[in-house]
Design a protein around this motif. Structure first.
Motif, short mmCIF file in Angstrom:
data_model
loop_
_atom_site.label_atom_id
_atom_site.label_comp_id
_atom_site.label_asym_id
_atom_site.label_seq_id
_atom_site.Cartn_x
_atom_site.Cartn_y
_atom_site.Cartn_z
N ALA A 190 52.17 6.81 73.92
CA ALA A 190 53.10 6.44 72.86
C ALA A 190 52.65 6.98 71.52
N ALA A 191 51.37 7.46 71.45
CA ALA A 191 50.87 8.01 70.19
C ALA A 191 51.66 9.25 69.79
N GLY A 192 52.12 10.01 70.76
CA GLY A 192 52.91 11.19 70.43
C GLY A 192 54.21 10.83 69.75
N TRP A 193 54.82 9.74 70.21
CA TRP A 193 56.05 9.25 69.57
C TRP A 193 55.76 8.86 68.11
N ALA A 194 54.64 8.16 67.90
CA ALA A 194 54.28 7.74 66.54
C ALA A 194 54.01 8.95 65.64
N ALA A 195 53.32 9.95 66.20
CA ALA A 195 53.02 11.15 65.40
C ALA A 195 54.29 11.87 64.98
N GLU A 196 55.28 11.91 65.87
CA GLU A 196 56.56 12.54 65.52
C GLU A 196 57.21 11.82 64.35
N ARG A 197 57.14 10.50 64.37
CA ARG A 197 57.72 9.73 63.27
C ARG A 197 57.03 10.05 61.96
N LEU A 198 55.72 10.18 62.00
CA LEU A 198 54.96 10.46 60.79
C LEU A 198 55.21 11.87 60.28
N ASP A 199 55.45 12.81 61.19
CA ASP A 199 55.67 14.20 60.79
C ASP A 199 56.93 14.35 59.94
N GLU A 200 57.83 13.41 60.01
CA GLU A 200 59.07 13.50 59.24
C GLU A 200 58.88 13.08 57.78
N LEU A 201 57.70 12.58 57.45
CA LEU A 201 57.44 12.09 56.09
C LEU A 201 56.71 13.15 55.27
N PRO A 202 56.89 13.14 53.96
CA PRO A 202 56.15 14.05 53.09
C PRO A 202 54.65 13.76 53.14
N GLU A 203 53.83 14.77 52.86
CA GLU A 203 52.38 14.62 52.92
C GLU A 203 51.88 13.55 51.96
#
Length: 888
Positions: free
Chosen positions: A224-237
């Motif tokens: 499920a960490a991959g799902w969480a990482a995808e969510r975070l990738d959509e945010l600005p640095e």
């Protein structure tokens, strides 16, 4: 199958039925696609034309890709009816080619509205767009124009997107609806349906924040960490840098982030909340689900994480939190830092912050140099117990496993094993190897043996082996006395008193008095095993409700100190049961649901709290909800081999089935309970009061002999035990039902009226009203309709005053029936008479009602006598349709 979405589906259906559009929004995995699938399937089943678009992220740059997919789904005859120019324009789209730019732009835009209008002449049209945020802009513009020009209410749309945008793709009026996380019970049902144990399913709600996709991934051990990482990738640095600080602190606030130098923290939090990554209410920040914060903290470089801890240590107001962050900047051993952390943990434990204390002790153990091995071991043992008390299951298991993995002495290993045993909750039957190892390591040391034997007592009691439970309780008592441990001795005696009482042995009183006389001081997390709690439970069993409530409220004040833990749950459950019996039905519901939430937060076994919720729902909620809780409680208890709460949940389910009119199912459930009690040697009819309910159900089925035998057995046991008067009220009320169903309404009125008076003296208005309801039914049987209305009206007034909603609804129906004469027939006699009127033979009736032919013939003879007829022919002429009322 969708769980927990009935209200949302109803809202969608209402909006679409009236015309217009629905825009759903919610984070990935929340169930938007499942909702759209269901809506589309229902629409297709009604004969509507469903046009579905599922754009993917990579298609956003493909111009007209969405429009091409839409046109391909339109019936050919609708396209053929268009003029040549629009047909050529659509043909290009169908072939995946962008349309030619020749001709007026308005004319091209009008093609799609005209096409949809032609489709709508044949059947209603529903446009379904999933992940609308990935729709390519040219297609989105065409669809939005078509929706603005929508010709009539037969063209509707439902779209789903991550944020509340793209509403322009819907025709007006538009309903914007968020897809909420699943409630704990709904998520548990979803995961149970996939074979997951109830307890684990309940625990996953917190980890997933109610997101079904995340919960399913976690339950399967998937990444499920991959799902969480995808969510975070959509945010600005920059936003992720702000969120990293929040992820590294246990209780993040906006003020803390500002003090840590994130000047744009408010903007970043707003962006993260809009993306569904956090919930931001006031000052507090919470990752949704917590997994996102964990992944964010793990995916950054160690140097960035250390720098973030440095910022947080300077920004922290609490000195303990500042110390924690300073120590987290490095993983190097540091004796001084370790001792500082341990001292801070002691201070946290003193103020009831057990979870924080456990975290600090684990951190102290991790910073220990090798020469501090003894201190490290002591800290790990303390951390394991503190984490258990604080509801931090993962920390407790981690600390206990660390002890067992070290070269630890017996006392430490036994303590670690006890924590792991306690983590099992009601599932002690599966801890055989752990118990065996703990006994071997305890050896002859009474201080170590006593707590192990005490838990063996609970294991045997839960699994229904009362004899072994008594042996273990006595062994625990003797070991605790030799060790000078009055607290464990008192808990062993309390358990022994429960065993005595369950087996119907009057010596329970003396055993409990011995426990109460000891100078026991169980901690807040052990209150429910101590003599004061046992005394409160026994007062509840004996209907000394004021005493039970006073004791429990005193215990609650102590149990609430830590705000989490099994003791708090158990006290809340008992307060709910007291309120139910005292006729404070809404108070009972509040306590029951508080207990259920607390058990879910602490990761406890759900079977006991679901039983309490079922009992409260039976009194003041709904029969359907009660049956649902009881069924889940049965499954949870079976999974954990908890015989005690299996029997109690069976009782709740049997009552719900009987009162819902499914008499045969209710009797079967209560017979199963009866057989289980016989197997386990349970004898006290005051603890689980199923005898009266089973007898009433048997009487309704015409099984009068078995009903009478059930009541006689309960009376004999009660007389031997010297049971309190309330049991006589239950049994008399059930006997009144048996008498009424047997055609002896005069005796039924007398018995039920006496029961009502007894319950009135005991100040149990719900039981009093139930007895009056039975009396009203018996009065109706002897055709005294005015007297029936008086009794049932008095019952209704009591039920309404107690806010006993399901009882009030049932009583209102009974009051209406007093206006309809029933020739004095019992419920069984009415069923058989109705079947005779409908042309059934005696053998057919016997097969349908699961009765013997002889029983049918005997019942039919009574019907003849009551109605003054001598044959089936005369009976048919006597029973006009307008004169007979079949039972509900």
């Amino acid at each position: 199958m969708l769980y927990g979405r009935d209200e949302l589906l109803a809202a969608i259906d209402d909006r679409l039925s009236a015309g217009g559009g629905v825009a759903l929004h919610g984070p990935p995995g929340i169930g938007r696609s499942a909702l759209l699938d269901t809506v589309a399937e229902l629409a297709a089943a009604r004969g509507e034309l469903v046009l579905r678009l599922r754009p993917a992220r990579g298609e956003r740059s493909l111009g007209y890709a969405g429009a091409a997919d839409l046109v391909r789904q339109v019936p050919a005859d609708a396209v053929a009816a268009l003029a040549p120019a629009p047909r050529h324009w659509l043909a290009a789209l169908r072939q995946g080619r962008p349309p030619r730019t020749g001709g007026p732009a308005l004319a091209r835009r009008l093609v799609l509205p005209e096409l949809l209008a032609r489709c709508a002449r044949t059947s209603p049209v529903l446009l379904v767009v999933d992940d609308a945020q990935w729709l390519d802009p040219p297609s989105a513009e065409l669809i939005a124009f078509a929706m603005r020009r929508r010709p009539g209410p037969r063209i509707r749309a439902i779209i789903a997107t991550r944020a509340a945008t793209s509403v322009r793709l819907c025709p007006a009026p538009i309903a914007v609806l968020g897809v909420p996380p699943l409630e704990p019970d709904d998520l548990t049902a979803l995961l149970e349906d996939r074979g997951l144990p109830c307890r684990i399913a309940s625990r996953l709600h917190r980890a997933s924040a109610g997101n079904p996709r995340v919960a399913l991934a976690l339950s399967r051990g998937e990444d499920a960490a991959g799902w969480a990482a995808e969510r975070l990738d959509e945010l600005p640095e920059e936003t992720k840098k702000t969120l990293l600080l929040a992820a590294l602190t246990p209780a993040p606030t906006a003020s803390l982030l500002l003090r840590a130098g994130r000047d744009d923290a408010i903007r970043d939090l707003r962006l993260a909340a809009a993306a569904g990554v956090i919930a931001h209410h006031g000052e507090r920040i919470r990752f949704t689900p917590p997994l996102i914060g964990t992944v964010l903290a793990e995916q950054v470089r160690a140097a960035d994480r250390a720098a973030a801890h440095a910022l947080l240590s300077r920004a922290a107001v609490d000195p303990v939190e500042a110390l924690r962050h300073r120590c987290l900047r490095t993983h190097e051993p540091d004796a001084g830092a370790a001792r500082d952390l341990a001292a801070a943990a002691r201070r946290c434990a003193q103020r009831g912050a057990d979870r924080t204390a456990a975290e600090l002790l684990l951190l102290a153990a991790a910073r220990c140099p090798h020469e501090m091995a003894a201190e490290r071991l002591d800290w790990l043992v303390t951390a394991a117990r503190s984490a258990l008390t604080g509801g931090a299951r993962e920390l407790a298991e981690r600390a206990a496993r660390a002890v067992l993995g070290a070269d630890a002495p017996p006392w430490a290993r036994v303590q670690a094993r006890l924590v792991l045993i306690d983590l099992a909750g009601q599932d002690l039957a599966g801890m055989g190897e752990m118990f065996a190892a703990a006994l071997a390591e305890a050896g002859a040391d009474p201080a170590l043996l006593a707590p192990v034997r005490l838990r063996l007592t609970w294991q045997a009691f839960l699994t229904g082996d009362a004899d072994r439970a008594a042996v273990e309780a006595r062994a625990a008592e003797r070991a605790a006395r030799r060790a000078g441990d009055p607290t464990t001795e008192a808990m062993a005696l309390s358990a022994l008193a429960q065993i005595h009482r369950t087996r119907g042995e009057p010596v329970w009183r003396a055993t409990l008095d011995r426990a109460l006389a000891l100078p026991a001081a169980p901690g807040p997390d052990w209150l429910h095993y101590g003599p004061q709690y046992t005394a409160a439970r026994f007062a509840l069993f004996d209907d000394r409700l004021d005493e039970a409530r006073a004791r429990l409220l005193t215990l609650l004040a102590v149990a609430e100190h830590g705000r989490i833990g099994e003791a708090r749950v158990e006290v809340l459950r008992s307060l709910s049961e007291v309120a139910t019996r005292a006729g404070r039905c809404q108070e009972a519901l509040r306590y029951a649901h508080r207990a259920a939430r607390a058990a879910q937060e602490a990761g406890l076994s759900p079977g006991p709290t679901w039983y309490t919720a079922a009992v409260a729902e039976l009194a003041g909620g709904s029969l359907a909800a009660a049956a649902g809780f009881a069924r889940r409680g049965i499954r949870a208890s079976e999974q954990e081999r908890d015989g005690l709460y299996l029997r109690r949940n069976l009782h709740a389910l049997g009552q719900a089935e009987l009162r819902a009119g499914d008499t045969r199912a209710g009797v079967a459930t209560l017979r199963r309970l009866r057989d289980l009690e016989a197997e386990t040697g349970s004898a006290d009819p005051m603890i689980v009061r199923w005898h009266a309910d089973l007898a009433a159900g048997l009487a309704a089925l015409g099984e009068h002999a078995e009903a009478t035998a059930t009541l006689s057995h309960a009376r004999a046991v009660a007389q031997r035990l010297g049971a309190v008067p309330a049991l006589a009220g239950y049994l008399d009320r059930a006997a009144a039902i048996v008498e009424s169903e047997s055609g002896r309404a005069d005796d039924a009125v007398q018995l039920s009226t006496a029961a009502a008076a007894l319950f009135a003296n005991l100040r149990q208005p719900v039981e009093q009203a139930h007895a009056l309801l039975v009396a009203g039914g018996a009065e109706r049987r002897r055709r005294r309709y005015a007297a029936a209305r008086v009794a049932i009206g008095a019952a209704l007034a009591l039920f309404l005053a107690a806010d006993a909603r399901p009882w009030a609804e049932e009583t209102e129906r009974a009051l209406i029936r007093t206006e309809t004469p029933d020739q004095g027939l019992t419920a069984t006699e009415l069923r058989i008479a109705t079947m005779i009127r409908d042309g059934a033979s005696n053998r057919e009736i016997a097969a349908r009602l699961y009765l013997s032919v002889k029983t049918v013939e005997a019942t039919l003879t009574r019907v003849y006598r009551k109605l003054g007829v001598r044959s089936r022919t005369q009976l048919l002429s006597r029973l006009a349709v307008s004169e007979i009322t079949a039972p509900d």
